[in-house]
Scaffold this active site. Structure first.
Site, PDB file in Angstrom:
ATOM      1  N   LYS A 134     -51.622   8.768   1.074  1.00 16.79           N
ATOM      2  CA  LYS A 134     -52.511   9.933   1.164  1.00 16.79           C
ATOM      3  C   LYS A 134     -53.967   9.485   1.292  1.00 16.79           C
ATOM      4  O   LYS A 134     -54.268   8.299   1.061  1.00 16.79           O
ATOM      5  CB  LYS A 134     -52.320  10.790  -0.092  1.00 16.79           C
ATOM      6  CG  LYS A 134     -52.605  10.035  -1.382  1.00 16.79           C
ATOM      7  CD  LYS A 134     -52.108  10.766  -2.613  1.00 16.79           C
ATOM      8  CE  LYS A 134     -52.468   9.976  -3.865  1.00 16.79           C
ATOM      9  NZ  LYS A 134     -52.057  10.644  -5.094  1.00 16.79           N
ATOM     10  N   ARG A 163     -51.159  19.533 -13.911  1.00 14.37           N
ATOM     11  CA  ARG A 163     -51.797  19.648 -12.605  1.00 14.37           C
ATOM     12  C   ARG A 163     -50.933  20.444 -11.644  1.00 14.37           C
ATOM     13  O   ARG A 163     -51.341  21.488 -11.171  1.00 14.37           O
ATOM     14  CB  ARG A 163     -52.098  18.244 -12.059  1.00 14.37           C
ATOM     15  CG  ARG A 163     -52.919  18.237 -10.790  1.00 14.37           C
ATOM     16  CD  ARG A 163     -53.348  16.834 -10.384  1.00 14.37           C
ATOM     17  NE  ARG A 163     -52.261  15.993  -9.895  1.00 14.37           N
ATOM     18  CZ  ARG A 163     -52.442  14.769  -9.389  1.00 14.37           C
ATOM     19  NH1 ARG A 163     -53.658  14.245  -9.330  1.00 14.37           N
ATOM     20  NH2 ARG A 163     -51.415  14.061  -8.960  1.00 14.37           N
ATOM     21  N   TYR A 207     -86.653   4.379  -1.756  1.00 13.37           N
ATOM     22  CA  TYR A 207     -87.002   5.767  -2.075  1.00 13.37           C
ATOM     23  C   TYR A 207     -87.342   5.918  -3.553  1.00 13.37           C
ATOM     24  O   TYR A 207     -86.682   5.338  -4.422  1.00 13.37           O
ATOM     25  CB  TYR A 207     -85.817   6.693  -1.786  1.00 13.37           C
ATOM     26  CG  TYR A 207     -85.652   7.054  -0.334  1.00 13.37           C
ATOM     27  CD1 TYR A 207     -86.665   7.669   0.384  1.00 13.37           C
ATOM     28  CD2 TYR A 207     -84.445   6.805   0.308  1.00 13.37           C
ATOM     29  CE1 TYR A 207     -86.494   8.014   1.719  1.00 13.37           C
ATOM     30  CE2 TYR A 207     -84.252   7.153   1.639  1.00 13.37           C
ATOM     31  CZ  TYR A 207     -85.283   7.759   2.345  1.00 13.37           C
ATOM     32  OH  TYR A 207     -85.093   8.106   3.645  1.00 13.37           O
ATOM     33  N   MET A 230     -79.083   6.308   2.964  1.00 16.79           N
ATOM     34  CA  MET A 230     -77.937   6.752   3.758  1.00 16.79           C
ATOM     35  C   MET A 230     -77.342   5.609   4.579  1.00 16.79           C
ATOM     36  O   MET A 230     -76.126   5.446   4.669  1.00 16.79           O
ATOM     37  CB  MET A 230     -78.367   7.884   4.702  1.00 16.79           C
ATOM     38  CG  MET A 230     -77.216   8.469   5.501  1.00 16.79           C
ATOM     39  SD  MET A 230     -77.796   9.645   6.736  1.00 16.79           S
ATOM     40  CE  MET A 230     -78.491  10.918   5.713  1.00 16.79           C
TER      41      MET A 230
HETATM   42  C1  LIG Z   1     -51.589   9.576  -5.812  1.00 19.95           C
HETATM   43  C2  LIG Z   1     -50.255   9.729  -6.409  1.00 19.95           C
HETATM   44  C3  LIG Z   1     -49.437   8.607  -6.615  1.00 19.95           C
HETATM   45  C4  LIG Z   1     -49.945   7.186  -6.463  1.00 19.95           C
HETATM   46  O1  LIG Z   1     -50.729   6.891  -7.604  1.00 19.95           O
HETATM   47  P1  LIG Z   1     -51.443   5.472  -7.850  1.00 19.95           P
HETATM   48  O2  LIG Z   1     -52.063   5.619  -9.182  1.00 19.95           O
HETATM   49  O3  LIG Z   1     -52.442   5.327  -6.767  1.00 19.95           O
HETATM   50  O4  LIG Z   1     -50.386   4.438  -7.793  1.00 19.95           O
HETATM   51  C5  LIG Z   1     -48.138   8.821  -7.034  1.00 19.95           C
HETATM   52  N1  LIG Z   1     -47.676  10.073  -7.283  1.00 19.95           N
HETATM   53  C6  LIG Z   1     -48.455  11.170  -7.125  1.00 19.95           C
HETATM   54  C7  LIG Z   1     -47.888  12.505  -7.431  1.00 19.95           C
HETATM   55  C8  LIG Z   1     -49.765  11.039  -6.700  1.00 19.95           C
HETATM   56  O5  LIG Z   1     -50.525  12.136  -6.584  1.00 19.95           O
END
Ligand SMILES: *Cc1c(COP(=O)(O)O)cnc(C)c1O
Length: 382
Positions: A42, A140, A262, A320
């Site tokens: 992801k 979550r 800056y 930037m």
């Molecule tokens: C992002 C995620 C993972 C991977 O987690 P890491 O800590 O990067 O290994 C696995 N399962 C879910 C549901 C996630 O959201």
């Protein structure tokens, strides 16, 4: 072997060692030998490039990929024709057809999503697989334990969605001794009994590296694949994957008392040599990595760069497109022959830059921007 196609049209570059990602993936597999090892790709594979990473891991034998959105799933499908691609969130009535078209497996988080998927499968006369997410303490996403147990008792509803995977996510695995880990495992074990014969998955990277017996049937590592810390304070045996560098744009002599950047926040305490390099927050270098003058500075150690075999402090505010380093202690003749400064990589851990910026390696990696040129290496096994 390198397929370094850099055209040097950027002043910041991220070098991604795809071979190291494949080696890390295999190494993670050895920690949970009875489970299949999946991969979280992801957020553009944690900033490394979703297509490149997915193709590399598919080639290495990975059959299960996890993405966050259907759009990411569609991208992954193009380079992993036969893999199972799980989409962690966001099934709707409107995007459900895209899941089916691309053969994506939705991870269903609540009864509404289950209903959408069941209806969609009925309409198309095509029972497509899905996954079920249970919330065992993360707070979550996912069905809570009572919703899950209700579902387990309703064969008709369960049959209407044909789950191929049940999963839950750990909240505190970055601290292996946290009592939440055992608590979540117990809850997940109870849930597994309600769904016999379905593949089960609990562990992210930290769950694999920090816990025994959290592997179940399938693991879902992300951050450890990319060589950053899963467990607070250690990268364990994982190899470095990413190197972030900025081109040296200018080297300047400045006098004691002059200011840098800056806000004129950095006042030189001595006659100095300063280099300005071509990476800033527009490339993904956090502005909170700024040298003194920024509020966070009091709480965190300063960011450093690595050049000519030495660490040098980042001074003044990150702009930037650029930032400045104090290179007074580097021999000028060496500096003049040098083109790039490392911001993280083999010499500076991405997590050290993250700590200096008040954040975590995950955020630094996923924050790498498109303007920062990606260079891919395919180092051999060894
Ligand atoms: C992002 C995620 C993972 C991977 O987690 P890491 O800590 O990067 O290994 C696995 N399962 C879910 C549901 C996630 O959201």
């Amino acid at each position: 072997m390198s397929n370094n196609t850099s055209a040097f049209l950027s002043t910041a570059r991220l070098t991604v060692d795809l071979g190291a990602i494949a080696r890390n993936w295999k190494l993670l597999g050895s920690f949970a030998p009875n489970a299949a090892t999946g991969a979280a790709v992801k957020a553009n594979a944690y900033g490394m490039g979703l297509e490149q990473v997915t193709a590399t891991l598919a080639q290495a034998g990975c059959r299960h990929f996890f993405v966050a959105t259907p759009g990411e799933g569609i991208r992954a499908r193009k380079v992993a024709a036969n893999a199972e691609i799980f989409v962690l969130g966001g099934l709707t009535e409107r995007n459900a057809p895209h899941y089916q078209e691309a053969g994506l497996i939705p991870v269903l988080n609540d009864p509404g999503e289950m209903e959408i998927w069941a209806r969609r499968c009925r309409q198309t006369g095509n029972r497509k697989p899905c996954a079920l997410h249970f919330d065992t303490g993360m707070g979550r996403l996912g069905l809570d334990e009572s919703q899950a147990m209700e579902l387990a008792a309703e064969n008709a509803r369960l049959n209407s969605i044909s789950p191929v995977l049940i999963m839950s996510h750990l909240a505190c695995a970055d601290d292996p001794k946290h009592p939440m880990n055992a608590h979540q495992k117990q809850a997940f074990d109870r849930l597994c009994q309600g769904f016999p014969g379905i593949m089960a998955s609990l562990a992210n990277s930290a769950g694999i590296l920090g816990q025994e017996s959290f592997g179940y049937d399938l693991t879902r590592p992300g951050i450890a694949l990319y060589g950053a810390e899963a467990i607070d304070g250690t990268v364990g045996p994982m190899g470095t994957v990413a190197k972030f560098e900025a081109r040296i744009l200018q080297v300047r002599h400045a006098r004691k008392g002059e200011t840098v950047g800056y806000g004129a926040t950095h006042v030189l305490a001595r006659d100095s040599v300063i280099t300005t390099v071509g990476a800033g927050y527009g490339d993904g270098l956090p502005r909170s990595a700024s040298g003194d003058g920024v509020a966070l500075r009091a709480q965190f150690p300063g960011a450093v760069g690595h050049v000519c075999g030495r660490d040098v402090p980042l001074i003044g505010r990150v702009s930037m497109d650029s930032c400045m380093f104090d290179v007074t202690d580097i021999p000028l003749a060496q500096l003049e022959k040098t083109e790039w400064i490392e911001l993280f990589g083999d010499n500076i851990a991405v997590d050290d830059l993250a700590r200096a910026s008040g954040t975590i390696g995950y955020e630094v990696l996923t924050g790498m921007r498109d303007r920062c040129e990606r260079v891919y290496l395919e180092t051999m096994e060894g």
